[in-house]
Enzyme design. Structure first.
Site, PDB file in Angstrom:
ATOM      1  N   ARG A   1      62.940  46.011  21.143  1.00 23.39           N
ATOM      2  CA  ARG A   1      64.649  45.789  21.802  1.00 23.39           C
ATOM      3  C   ARG A   1      65.405  44.667  19.688  1.00 23.39           C
ATOM      4  NH1 ARG A   1      64.285  49.356  24.440  1.00 23.39           N
ATOM      5  NH2 ARG A   1      63.476  49.114  26.809  1.00 23.39           N
TER       6      ARG A   1
ATOM      7  N   GLU B   1      73.133  44.516  19.930  1.00 23.90           N
ATOM      8  CA  GLU B   1      73.182  45.704  20.224  1.00 23.90           C
ATOM      9  C   GLU B   1      74.231  46.275  20.439  1.00 23.90           C
ATOM     10  OE1 GLU B   1      70.200  46.218  23.414  1.00 23.90           O
ATOM     11  OE2 GLU B   1      68.913  44.572  23.089  1.00 23.90           O
TER      12      GLU B   1
ATOM     13  N   HIS C   1      68.872  54.038  18.184  1.00 29.13           N
ATOM     14  CA  HIS C   1      68.658  53.182  19.433  1.00 29.13           C
ATOM     15  C   HIS C   1      68.261  54.221  20.015  1.00 29.13           C
ATOM     16  CE1 HIS C   1      65.982  50.119  21.518  1.00 29.13           C
ATOM     17  NE2 HIS C   1      66.696  50.545  23.072  1.00 29.13           N
TER      18      HIS C   1
END
Length: 189
Positions: free
Chosen positions: A90, A119, A143
């Site tokens: 992450r 993100e 991602h």
């Protein structure tokens, strides 16, 4: 030497593939018994030894309050100047501003990121203005590296099987809320 932060299912597969090329693999995972790591022909090490000794350090840990910004200025400063940090977990485990400083200051040689700290997929009206995007020693993927038709089918199958297990009174194989799920530990990130 390839270092792995976490030794769940994904990290174990990475270790297996790296060993096939004759790469020495070290791992740190406080939730996995050292004998289990050794059984996979991987050297269990402390977090400090991992950070200071890895030529390539792969982060495959879950994002928790304890792992948030694990790779900050202090940690990045301790890495080899020839090291490459690979974050396939992450984004917020790595502090982007600290990583930018480490890469432009020569603290480490490079980085490969499957996600960045902010993100983007979780932000409305996100714009690609992260300074890491401009560096020649950084590779950033969206991602989505896991994506394939086979992977999507596998994820759907696992989700359905887990639902059936829990609804029929069996324990989940991959619990997200470990304390509530008992002693069963989710592997991977």
């Amino acid at each position: 030497m390839l270092g792995l932060l976490s030794f769940g299912a994904i990290a174990r597969l990475v270790a297996e593939r790296a060993r096939a090329f004759g790469v020495e693999v070290w791992a740190h995972d406080p939730f996995v018994d050292e004998s289990e790591i050794r059984a996979a022909r991987v050297r269990p090490v402390s977090f400090d030894d991992l950070v200071e000794g890895a030529d390539h350090l792969v982060v495959q840990a879950p994002l928790t309050p304890q792992t948030h910004h694990t790779f900050d200025r202090a940690t990045l400063r301790r890495m080899k100047p020839t090291a490459v940090l690979v974050n396939t977990a992450r984004g917020p485990i790595v502090e982007d501003a600290a990583l930018y400083e480490a890469l432009t200051g020569g603290w480490i040689a490079g980085a490969a990121l499957d996600d960045i700290e902010e993100e983007p997929a979780k932000q409305r009206d996100w714009r690609p203005n992260n300074p890491l995007f401009e560096l020649p020693n950084v590779v950033v993927t969206p991602h989505a590296a896991y994506y394939s038709e086979e992977a999507i089918g596998t994820v759907r199958t696992i989700a359905a099987e887990e639902a059936v297990r829990v609804l029929t009174g069996e324990p989940a194989r991959y619990p997200v809320n470990e304390p509530a799920a008992g002693s069963h530990r989710a592997e991977g990130a």
